[in-house]
Design a protein around this motif. Structure first.
Motif, PDB file in Angstrom:
ATOM      1  N   SER A   1      -6.919  14.883   0.525  1.00  0.00           N
ATOM      2  CA  SER A   1      -5.699  14.506   1.218  1.00  0.00           C
ATOM      3  C   SER A   1      -5.814  14.845   2.685  1.00  0.00           C
ATOM      4  CB  SER A   1      -4.512  15.251   0.599  1.00  0.00           C
ATOM      5  OG  SER A   1      -3.333  14.988   1.301  1.00  0.00           O
ATOM      6  N   ARG A   2      -5.207  13.982   3.507  1.00  0.00           N
ATOM      7  CA  ARG A   2      -5.224  14.222   4.943  1.00  0.00           C
ATOM      8  C   ARG A   2      -3.808  14.263   5.475  1.00  0.00           C
ATOM      9  NH1 ARG A   2      -8.789   9.275   6.727  1.00  0.00           N
ATOM     10  NH2 ARG A   2      -7.720   8.428   4.933  1.00  0.00           N
ATOM     11  N   SER A   3      -3.586  15.087   6.480  1.00  0.00           N
ATOM     12  CA  SER A   3      -2.296  15.146   7.148  1.00  0.00           C
ATOM     13  C   SER A   3      -2.401  14.368   8.454  1.00  0.00           C
ATOM     14  CB  SER A   3      -1.913  16.605   7.421  1.00  0.00           C
ATOM     15  OG  SER A   3      -0.679  16.674   8.095  1.00  0.00           O
ATOM     16  N   TRP A   4      -1.542  13.361   8.616  1.00  0.00           N
ATOM     17  CA  TRP A   4      -1.616  12.469   9.781  1.00  0.00           C
ATOM     18  C   TRP A   4      -0.523  12.840  10.771  1.00  0.00           C
ATOM     19  CZ3 TRP A   4      -4.996   8.256  10.408  1.00  0.00           C
ATOM     20  CH2 TRP A   4      -5.845   8.033   9.319  1.00  0.00           C
ATOM     21  N   LYS A   5      -0.909  13.080  12.010  1.00  0.00           N
ATOM     22  CA  LYS A   5       0.057  13.332  13.077  1.00  0.00           C
ATOM     23  C   LYS A   5      -0.442  12.642  14.337  1.00  0.00           C
ATOM     24  CE  LYS A   5       1.934  17.715  11.399  1.00  0.00           C
ATOM     25  NZ  LYS A   5       2.216  19.125  11.714  1.00  0.00           N
ATOM     26  N   THR A   6      -0.142  11.355  14.454  1.00  0.00           N
ATOM     27  CA  THR A   6      -0.593  10.589  15.600  1.00  0.00           C
ATOM     28  C   THR A   6       0.310  10.855  16.797  1.00  0.00           C
ATOM     29  OG1 THR A   6       0.803   8.709  15.031  1.00  0.00           O
ATOM     30  CG2 THR A   6      -1.388   8.793  14.040  1.00  0.00           C
TER      31      THR A   6
ATOM     32  N   ARG B   1       4.953  16.427   8.047  1.00  0.00           N
ATOM     33  CA  ARG B   1       3.570  16.007   7.851  1.00  0.00           C
ATOM     34  C   ARG B   1       3.517  14.875   6.844  1.00  0.00           C
ATOM     35  NH1 ARG B   1       1.260  19.811   3.432  1.00  0.00           N
ATOM     36  NH2 ARG B   1       3.163  20.579   2.468  1.00  0.00           N
ATOM     37  N   PHE B   2       2.568  13.988   7.038  1.00  0.00           N
ATOM     38  CA  PHE B   2       2.289  12.936   6.069  1.00  0.00           C
ATOM     39  C   PHE B   2       1.196  13.415   5.122  1.00  0.00           C
ATOM     40  CE2 PHE B   2       4.878   9.704   7.753  1.00  0.00           C
ATOM     41  CZ  PHE B   2       4.773   9.676   9.126  1.00  0.00           C
ATOM     42  N   LEU B   3       1.372  13.128   3.840  1.00  0.00           N
ATOM     43  CA  LEU B   3       0.331  13.418   2.856  1.00  0.00           C
ATOM     44  C   LEU B   3       0.099  12.186   2.000  1.00  0.00           C
ATOM     45  CD1 LEU B   3       1.074  17.040   1.556  1.00  0.00           C
ATOM     46  CD2 LEU B   3      -0.763  16.297   3.064  1.00  0.00           C
TER      47      LEU B   3
ATOM     48  N   GLY C   1      -0.175   5.670  -1.680  1.00  0.00           N
ATOM     49  CA  GLY C   1       1.117   6.326  -1.611  1.00  0.00           C
ATOM     50  C   GLY C   1       1.128   7.299  -0.443  1.00  0.00           C
ATOM     51  N   LEU C   2       2.197   7.285   0.327  1.00  0.00           N
ATOM     52  CA  LEU C   2       2.309   8.162   1.495  1.00  0.00           C
ATOM     53  C   LEU C   2       3.657   8.867   1.434  1.00  0.00           C
ATOM     54  CD1 LEU C   2       0.727   8.949   4.085  1.00  0.00           C
ATOM     55  CD2 LEU C   2       2.096   7.237   5.293  1.00  0.00           C
ATOM     56  N   ILE C   3       3.628  10.187   1.590  1.00  0.00           N
ATOM     57  CA  ILE C   3       4.842  10.999   1.505  1.00  0.00           C
ATOM     58  C   ILE C   3       5.037  11.733   2.821  1.00  0.00           C
ATOM     59  CG2 ILE C   3       6.114  12.688   0.124  1.00  0.00           C
ATOM     60  CD1 ILE C   3       3.868  12.382  -2.004  1.00  0.00           C
ATOM     61  N   LEU C   4       6.269  11.752   3.301  1.00  0.00           N
ATOM     62  CA  LEU C   4       6.625  12.564   4.465  1.00  0.00           C
ATOM     63  C   LEU C   4       7.308  13.820   3.953  1.00  0.00           C
ATOM     64  CD1 LEU C   4       6.868  12.985   7.533  1.00  0.00           C
ATOM     65  CD2 LEU C   4       9.065  11.767   7.427  1.00  0.00           C
TER      66      LEU C   4
ATOM     67  N   GLY D   1      16.338   9.215  10.437  1.00  0.00           N
ATOM     68  CA  GLY D   1      15.151   8.764  11.156  1.00  0.00           C
ATOM     69  C   GLY D   1      13.859   8.903  10.387  1.00  0.00           C
ATOM     70  N   TYR D   2      13.903   9.549   9.232  1.00  0.00           N
ATOM     71  CA  TYR D   2      12.671   9.785   8.484  1.00  0.00           C
ATOM     72  C   TYR D   2      12.092   8.491   7.910  1.00  0.00           C
ATOM     73  CZ  TYR D   2      14.136  14.671   8.748  1.00  0.00           C
ATOM     74  OH  TYR D   2      14.532  15.904   9.194  1.00  0.00           O
ATOM     75  N   GLY D   3      12.966   7.612   7.422  1.00  0.00           N
ATOM     76  CA  GLY D   3      12.486   6.340   6.894  1.00  0.00           C
ATOM     77  C   GLY D   3      11.797   5.505   7.957  1.00  0.00           C
ATOM     78  N   SER D   4      12.341   5.504   9.163  1.00  0.00           N
ATOM     79  CA  SER D   4      11.722   4.771  10.268  1.00  0.00           C
ATOM     80  C   SER D   4      10.365   5.361  10.624  1.00  0.00           C
ATOM     81  CB  SER D   4      12.640   4.798  11.502  1.00  0.00           C
ATOM     82  OG  SER D   4      13.819   4.048  11.268  1.00  0.00           O
ATOM     83  N   LEU D   5      10.289   6.682  10.616  1.00  0.00           N
ATOM     84  CA  LEU D   5       9.022   7.357  10.915  1.00  0.00           C
ATOM     85  C   LEU D   5       7.960   6.967   9.890  1.00  0.00           C
ATOM     86  CD1 LEU D   5       7.436   9.452  12.555  1.00  0.00           C
ATOM     87  CD2 LEU D   5       8.434  11.222  11.096  1.00  0.00           C
ATOM     88  N   LEU D   6       8.334   6.979   8.634  1.00  0.00           N
ATOM     89  CA  LEU D   6       7.390   6.624   7.573  1.00  0.00           C
ATOM     90  C   LEU D   6       6.990   5.162   7.658  1.00  0.00           C
ATOM     91  CD1 LEU D   6       5.890   7.376   4.944  1.00  0.00           C
ATOM     92  CD2 LEU D   6       7.973   6.715   3.702  1.00  0.00           C
TER      93      LEU D   6
END
Length: 204
Positions: free
Chosen positions: A2-7, A30-32, A88-91, A137-142
């Motif tokens: 798994s990677r955590s994405w923070k662009t 964080r995204f997982l 699958g991507l989870i915030l 705003g979380y849905g928009s971020l995802l």
């Protein structure tokens, strides 16, 4: 793994979010990528909570009570995210799952005959935000992260299906420049309950 994405785009957008109600620091966002049993259970719970809240009054209550259990989607995630067919991507905020999405190549075997093909496009299969965090705003971020990943993977566009009566979701996707392309499909939940999903799409 798994990677955590923070662009950079993620950081810029996070700064505009309202503080998480649980009091956790914003730096814990964080995204997982989903790949464990815990991830699948978290995603299934988010889907179940989303269905019960978003489709209340739109889908018969007895169907929601009978079918939409907390672990309803776990086998689906095992079969698809666990095998690489879909992603699958989870915030998360710390250990708290805020929202999740499932995406990947178009599922051509599920596309109705007669519907104009988007065979080379990416498909957003689902996106659900915990109802306690709607309009945060979380849905928009995802969604932005998923679209960025699809674009990096070379997809020319993304499409999704949204329940015709779900005006909240339709406004959300329209805010992100998705448009209804004039097509829809019938979804039969039971002999007595047949719904219409509209196809929305966006060029990436």
């Amino acid at each position: 793994a798994s990677r955590s994405w923070k662009t950079a785009d993620t950081y810029q957008f996070v700064n505009k979010l309202r503080p998480y109600k649980g009091g956790a620091a914003m730096t814990q966002l964080r995204f997982l990528e989903a790949h464990t049993e815990t991830h699948y259970k978290d995603m299934s719970l988010l889907h179940a909570l989303g269905w019960r809240a978003a489709y209340h009054g739109l889908i018969p209550k007895d169907y929601l009570d009978r079918e939409i259990l907390d672990d309803h989607w776990v086998p689906f995630f095992h079969d698809n995210c666990g095998t690489g067919k879909l992603q699958g991507l989870i915030l998360y905020n710390g250990e708290h799952p805020l929202c999740c999405g499932v995406y990947g190549p178009v599922r051509t075997e599920l596309q109705p005959k007669g519907l104009p093909s988007l065979a080379q496009w990416g498909e957003l299969v689902s996106l659900y935000v915990h109802p306690a965090h709607w309009r945060s705003g979380y849905g928009s971020l995802l969604l932005r992260e998923i679209l960025a990943r699809l674009k990096r993977e070379g997809y020319p566009g993304c499409f999704l299906y949204v329940l015709q009566e779900n005006s909240r979701a339709r406004r959300f996707y329209e805010k992100h420049d998705f448009t209804w392309d004039g097509y829809g499909i019938k979804v039969s939940l039971s002999p007595e309950t047949v719904l219409t999903d509209l196809r929305y799409r966006k060029i990436l």
